[in-house]
Every structure is written in structure tokens, then in C-alpha cells.
Design a protein around this motif. Structure first.
Motif, short mmCIF file in Angstrom:
data_model
loop_
_atom_site.label_atom_id
_atom_site.label_comp_id
_atom_site.label_asym_id
_atom_site.label_seq_id
_atom_site.Cartn_x
_atom_site.Cartn_y
_atom_site.Cartn_z
N ILE A 120 26.24 64.76 -10.58
CA ILE A 120 26.67 63.74 -11.55
C ILE A 120 27.55 64.35 -12.62
O ILE A 120 28.59 63.79 -12.99
CB ILE A 120 25.45 63.06 -12.19
N LEU A 121 27.16 65.52 -13.11
CA LEU A 121 27.85 66.13 -14.25
C LEU A 121 29.21 66.71 -13.88
O LEU A 121 30.07 66.83 -14.75
CB LEU A 121 26.97 67.23 -14.84
N ASN A 122 29.40 67.06 -12.62
CA ASN A 122 30.66 67.67 -12.18
C ASN A 122 31.76 66.62 -12.14
O ASN A 122 31.78 65.73 -11.30
CB ASN A 122 30.48 68.30 -10.80
N GLU A 123 32.70 66.74 -13.06
CA GLU A 123 33.75 65.74 -13.20
C GLU A 123 34.56 65.58 -11.91
O GLU A 123 35.07 64.50 -11.61
CB GLU A 123 34.67 66.12 -14.36
N GLU A 124 34.69 66.65 -11.12
CA GLU A 124 35.47 66.59 -9.89
C GLU A 124 34.87 65.62 -8.88
O GLU A 124 35.59 65.10 -8.01
CB GLU A 124 35.56 67.99 -9.27
N ASN A 125 33.58 65.35 -8.96
CA ASN A 125 32.93 64.46 -8.00
C ASN A 125 33.21 62.99 -8.30
O ASN A 125 33.00 62.13 -7.44
CB ASN A 125 31.42 64.70 -7.96
N GLY A 126 33.64 62.68 -9.50
CA GLY A 126 33.98 61.30 -9.84
C GLY A 126 32.79 60.36 -9.85
O GLY A 126 32.95 59.16 -9.58
N SER A 127 31.60 60.85 -10.18
CA SER A 127 30.44 59.98 -10.22
C SER A 127 30.54 58.98 -11.36
O SER A 127 30.85 59.34 -12.50
CB SER A 127 29.16 60.82 -10.41
N PHE A 128 30.28 57.71 -11.04
CA PHE A 128 30.31 56.68 -12.07
C PHE A 128 29.07 56.73 -12.97
O PHE A 128 28.98 55.99 -13.95
CB PHE A 128 30.44 55.29 -11.43
N TYR A 129 28.13 57.60 -12.64
CA TYR A 129 26.96 57.81 -13.51
C TYR A 129 27.24 58.80 -14.63
O TYR A 129 26.43 58.96 -15.54
CB TYR A 129 25.77 58.33 -12.69
N ARG A 130 28.37 59.47 -14.56
CA ARG A 130 28.61 60.61 -15.45
C ARG A 130 28.52 60.22 -16.93
O ARG A 130 27.95 60.97 -17.74
CB ARG A 130 29.96 61.24 -15.14
N SER A 131 29.07 59.07 -17.30
CA SER A 131 29.04 58.67 -18.71
C SER A 131 27.62 58.46 -19.21
O SER A 131 27.32 58.62 -20.39
CB SER A 131 29.86 57.39 -18.93
N SER A 182 29.06 51.00 -1.16
CA SER A 182 30.38 51.61 -1.24
C SER A 182 30.36 53.03 -0.69
O SER A 182 31.38 53.56 -0.27
CB SER A 182 30.87 51.63 -2.69
N THR A 183 29.19 53.64 -0.70
CA THR A 183 28.98 54.99 -0.19
C THR A 183 27.49 55.14 0.07
O THR A 183 26.68 54.42 -0.53
CB THR A 183 29.44 56.05 -1.20
N LEU A 184 27.11 56.09 0.93
CA LEU A 184 25.70 56.40 1.13
C LEU A 184 25.32 57.70 0.42
O LEU A 184 24.21 58.19 0.60
CB LEU A 184 25.38 56.50 2.63
N MET A 185 26.24 58.22 -0.39
CA MET A 185 25.96 59.40 -1.20
C MET A 185 25.20 58.97 -2.44
O MET A 185 25.62 58.05 -3.15
CB MET A 185 27.27 60.09 -1.60
N ASN A 223 23.74 59.08 -6.27
CA ASN A 223 24.19 59.48 -7.61
C ASN A 223 25.70 59.38 -7.79
O ASN A 223 26.28 60.09 -8.60
CB ASN A 223 23.75 60.92 -7.91
N HIS A 224 26.31 58.46 -7.06
CA HIS A 224 27.76 58.36 -7.16
C HIS A 224 28.22 57.03 -7.74
O HIS A 224 29.01 57.00 -8.68
CB HIS A 224 28.43 58.57 -5.79
N ASP A 225 27.76 55.91 -7.18
CA ASP A 225 28.28 54.62 -7.59
C ASP A 225 27.22 53.80 -8.31
O ASP A 225 26.13 53.57 -7.77
CB ASP A 225 28.78 53.84 -6.36
N VAL A 226 27.54 53.34 -9.52
CA VAL A 226 26.63 52.48 -10.29
C VAL A 226 26.81 51.06 -9.76
O VAL A 226 27.67 50.31 -10.23
CB VAL A 226 26.95 52.54 -11.80
N ASN A 227 26.02 50.72 -8.77
CA ASN A 227 26.24 49.49 -8.02
C ASN A 227 24.92 49.08 -7.39
O ASN A 227 24.34 49.83 -6.60
CB ASN A 227 27.31 49.75 -6.96
#
Length: 514
Positions: A131-142, A54-57, A59-63
Motif C-alpha cells: 500500500i505504502l509503495n507509491e509505484e504500486n498505485g494503491s488507492f488505499y495509500r492516502s 477491477s483486480t484480484l490483487m 490492498n489495491h482498489d478501494v471498491n
């Protein structure tokens, strides 16, 4: 009068016959990999993959699909050994628990990113802060919500401070965290970094054509030594049958999830099999409006589905039956009672909940081609539920859309999903049975309180006892229909050295041409 088990078996057979008459998994081709492998020897490795990132970034998508591809570009601090799942050092050489709120890691020196920048503690801090920055919308944040602060103690030493005891920190680091280059992301922005990544991994980015291919080339200055395979292409081929045909024709050298109804068409030396740490299940969502918010209806569906017959008939026995939320590989596994197959009791429970089974209509979402025989399993489940009068509308989704629907709580009443790799209880239970977790399908306040309390226990005996109780609660509440622990079948070119892993990673650095 309920239809009995013989009729169920007939319905399942008819589902499979109908599936075989459509675009499916069977092919009349015979393998020619012994010829095509020599053509690829020393050249680009082509891996057929079921879905795109979904992205190559990092720490963003739990996938799983995203993670598998990008782990060839980025390195973790800590990894798991491919056969045992034990922790092994990568960019972190040592780690220790200073106290219940503090973890310290000593980092490897002399490692460079693909753009020449030095890996150091600032890169680790930046990657976790992303991950911790809510603005980035990382699905790992929780999964990292209890991390309060990351401190670069020195150039090659970092401390992670938590707001509550966090005994599973090393699991989180190993399963989630990949290290990005801060200067590059700041210079080009997150959008460009998400499409043209820079890491410290064994392979550097060349080209990404969404839903088509990802091309990488060996990083000659890789800190573990130059890779044996110099070029790799992950070719995105969603359909089982298309991946199989591409392998048979020599277009690809490796793919995962051989269709179970086509195993006999491969030479034995082309097949690799391993019991995965991934589980497959039917989610019964109480997070969306509908009858499945009633525990009796969820219990009824458990009684109405014959998972043993599904495993034998649809998957040809490739898998290990589970009765609860964890696989037997999981260190926190405890035995739970199977609901068993009892359609009469299923009808009784539905009526007690105030519904007429013959007037009940449910929706079942499924991907196609992501898990072994996934859409076939969905159709067979629909047939089993139809036998007690329930109408089930099966919605087949492209993989990315399937995940979006789950994350946004847009699925129907039920959906097919797999979860893993999972070696400890928290990595499954916290992520699938708490209200805010992106892939959760079930929430109950008292169970979430137990999960939170158990997650903070450093005493291993107390922690295990806590997860045992939670597993029993989840089964009693019929949070899922547990199906099976996945058996992974790989098609492997005879010219390729490849050893399958329990965590399903496809780390090309570990591969070589014969």
C-alpha cells in the motif's frame, strides 16, 4: 412562476413510467426457487453480483465490488462482526496501542497460504508495504499515508509505527487490509498475482473471466475448518432485471438489491432485509470547473431537490433519510439540519450567484444497477431540477468506468455514489472531503485542516466533538445532497442458509446448504 410540488410529483411518476417502458426491473416471471434450490443443494453456489472486481490483487482498489469478491480468497487481520460491526480477531489474535505512534499486533500461528507457504509477520509487513509503495498505485495509500514503518518484531508479532498519532489504526486494518503471500507475488509478479491470487482465505482461485464470472473452490486446509459449500461462482450480472430473472429461473441462488418495484413478486421467505451502513448521496463536485464551485449554487441544488419524495416515490420507502454525511449507524453521527424543499429560495440563490436557472446546464453521472434504483434516482433528480429551469444531462456509466471518472476527476458537475460500510466518522469524512482522496468530490482548505487535526485525537470526546463540527461545516457548505442510508434487500434461495450483514460482505464461509 415556479412549478409547485404537485408538478414535481407528476414528473417523478412520469420518470418511473418511462423507465418501466424500457429495459428495466419488472418481470412477469414468478419465483421457482423452491424447486431450483434442491438442484443446487450440495452443489456449486451461484451468486449474482452487480459488477466485477477491477483486480484480484489485495490492498489495491478501494471498491466494494472488488473487496467483496476477494475477501473470499484473502483473510484480514481483524474483521467486524456481521450484526453489530464490532471488531473481531482473525489473523491477528491480539492488538494494543503501545503509545500514540506505535501499534503492536500478535498474529495467529499455524496458518498456511493456498500454496503451502506459512503466514507470518513478514506477510503482514509486505501487505502494508504494498500500500505504502507509491509505484504500486494503491488507492488505499492516502488512507495509510501516516504509516511510517512496519517492523516484524518476531515471526508472529508486528509493530506499526506512524509519523503522527493515528487513533483509527484498527479501523484501517479492519476495513482495508488483506494479507497476500510475499513469495508468490515476488515469484510471479504483480500482474499474474492480480489475476491468479493466493491468500489464506476459505476459498482458492479457479477461474476468472472478466465481466462474466469468478469461480472459487473450498480450501480444504483452511485454518478455521473446511467450508460447508465446496464450490462458488460469482456471476457478474449488471442489470437489475437480469439478476432477478436469473434468480427466478434458478440460475443463481443469491443476489443483493432486489428492485424495489418488484418485491411483491418474491415469496416472503426468499427476501432478506437489513439497514446497511452504506449511505447514498448526490456529489456536488467543486473539484471540477463549473458553477458548483460556488457555494450558493450548491445550496440552491439542495433546496431544489426533494429527497423525501425521491425516497418515497422512487425507492418505495426502502431506506432511511439522512441530512448529513454520516448514517445513524455511524458512531460519530450527529444530527444536522435538513435544507428542506424550497424551489423559490433555490432560484434566488442561483441568481445571487450570477446565473440564470433557465440558462444553466449541468451534467449528472450515474451508474446503472450498482445501487438501488440508481439511474432512476438520477433521472428523477434531473426532473426536479428541470422544474426550476436547470437542464440536466444524465450520463449513465458502466460501474468500472463510473469509478474511473470519479478517481480521475472526469465526471460532470454531479454524480450518484454510495459510500460504506462506514462505522466511524473518519472512514467517510477523510475519504470523501479531502483533496487527494480518490473518491473525494469536495475540498476546502479550512475543513481539511480540521479533518487532519481531528483524525489525530486519541481522546474520544474531543474526537467526536471535532467530527460534529466538521459535519455541520459540510452541511453549511452544501458539499453534497445527502440522500439516504441504504436498505439492503437480498433474494435468497430457500435452500441456502444466509444471514445478511450490516457491512454487506458476502462471506461464503458463513453460508451453508439447508
Amino acid at each position: 412562476m415556479l412549478r409547485k410540488k404537485g408538478v414535481i410529483a407528476f414528473l417523478l411518476v412520469m420518470v418511473l413510467v418511462l423507465a418501466a417502458c424500457t429495459e428495466g426491473t419488472n418481470t412477469d416471471s414468478t419465483s421457482n426457487q423452491s424447486d431450483s434450490g434442491e438442484d443446487g443443494n450440495g452443489g456449486p453456489l451461484v451468486i449474482g453480483f452487480e459488477a466485477d472486481a477491477s483486480t484480484l490483487m489485495a490492498n489495491h482498489d478501494v471498491n466494494y465490488t472488488t473487496d467483496t469478491l476477494i475477501r473470499n480468497i484473502y483473510d484480514p487481520l481483524i474483521d467486524r462482526e456481521g450484526e453489530t460491526g464490532e471488531f473481531v480477531p482473525v489473523l491477528a489474535e491480539e492488538w494494543e496501542n503501545i503509545d500514540e505512534l506505535t501499534w503492536r499486533l500478535k498474529l495467529k500461528e499455524g496458518v498456511t497460504f493456498h500454496n503451502g507457504a506459512q503466514f507470518n509477520a513478514d506477510a503482514v509487513k509486505y501487505s502494508i508495504d504494498y500500500i505504502l509503495n507509491e509505484e504500486n498505485g494503491s488507492f488505499y495509500r492516502s488512507r495509510w499515508a501516516n504509516v511510517e514503518e512496519v517492523v516484524a518484531v518476531s515471526e508472529y508479532e508486528v509493530e506499526i509505527h506512524t509519523s503522527v498519532p493515528f487513533p483509527s489504526m484498527i479501523q484501517r486494518i479492519a476495513e482495508d487490509l488483506l494479507i497476500v503471500e510475499p513469495g508468490y507475488v515476488e515469484e510471479v509478479g504483480i500482474e499474474q498475482a492480480s489475476n491468479e491470487p493466493v491468500g489464506t482465505g476459505a476459498y482458492t482461485f479457479v477461474d476468472w473471466s472478466r465481466d462474466n464470472h469468478l469461480k472459487l473452490v473450498a480450501y480444504e486446509d483452511y485454518w478455521q475448518g473446511s467450508p460447508d459449500i465446496q464450490e462458488v461462482e460469482f456471476r457478474i450480472i449488471p442489470e437489475f432485471s437480469a439478476r432477478m430473472s436469473a434468480f427466478m429461473s434458478g440460475e443463481i441462488h443469491l443476489f443483493k438489491n432486489i428492485p424495489v418495484d418488484s418485491v411483491e413478486q418474491f415469496d416472503s421467505e426468499e427476501i432478506g432485509e437489513i439497514a446497511s451502513s452504506r449511505i447514498n448521496y448526490l456529489a456536488l463536485s467543486n473539484l471540477v470547473e463549473g458553477p458548483l464551485q460556488d457555494v450558493k449554487v450548491r445550496q440552491a441544488i439542495n433546496y431544489a431537490i426533494d429527497a423525501d419524495e425521491l425516497l418515497e416515490t422512487v425507492l418505495n420507502g426502502y431506506g432511511t433519510r439522512i441530512t448529513g454525511p454520516l448514517s445513524q449507524i455511524n458512531s460519530d453521527y450527529t444530527e444536522t439540519e435538513d435544507y428542506g424543499y424550497d424551489p423559490d429560495l433555490a432560484v434566488q440563490l442561483i441568481e445571487e450567484a450570477g446565473y440564470d436557472p433557465n440558462e444553466l446546464t449541468l451534467t449528472l453521472d450515474t451508474p446503472s444497477g450498482r445501487y438501488p434504483m440508481d439511474s432512476h434516482v438520477a433521472q428523477a433528480i434531473a426532473s426536479q431540477l428541470q422544474s426550476i429551469g436547470i437542464t440536466v444531462n444524465v450520463q449513465v456509466n458502466e460501474w468500472g468506468r463510473h469509478l474511473e471518472k470519479i478517481q480521475n476527476r472526469e465526471t460532470g458537475d454531479m454524480y450518484i455514489l454510495g459510500w460504506g460500510p462506514a462505522f466511524d466518522g473518519q472512514s467517510t469524512i477523510e475519504n470523501l472531503f479531502t483533496q487527494e482522496a480518490p473518491y473525494s468530490s469536495f475540498y476546502q482548505e479550512d475543513i481539511e485542516e480540521k479533518i487532519t487535526q481531528t483524525n489525530q485525537l486519541f481522546d474520544q470526546d474531543e474526537r467526536k466533538a471535532g467530527y460534529e463540527e466538521i459535519q455541520q461545516d459540510l452541511v453549511e457548505q452544501a458539499a453534497w445532497v445527502p440522500l439516504w442510508q441504504q436498505a439492503d434487500l437480498y433474494a435468497i434461495s430457500t435452500s441456502l442458509n444466509f444471514t445478511q450483514r450490516v457491512d454487506e460482505k458476502l462471506n461464503v464461509y458463513e453460508m451453508s446448504w439447508k
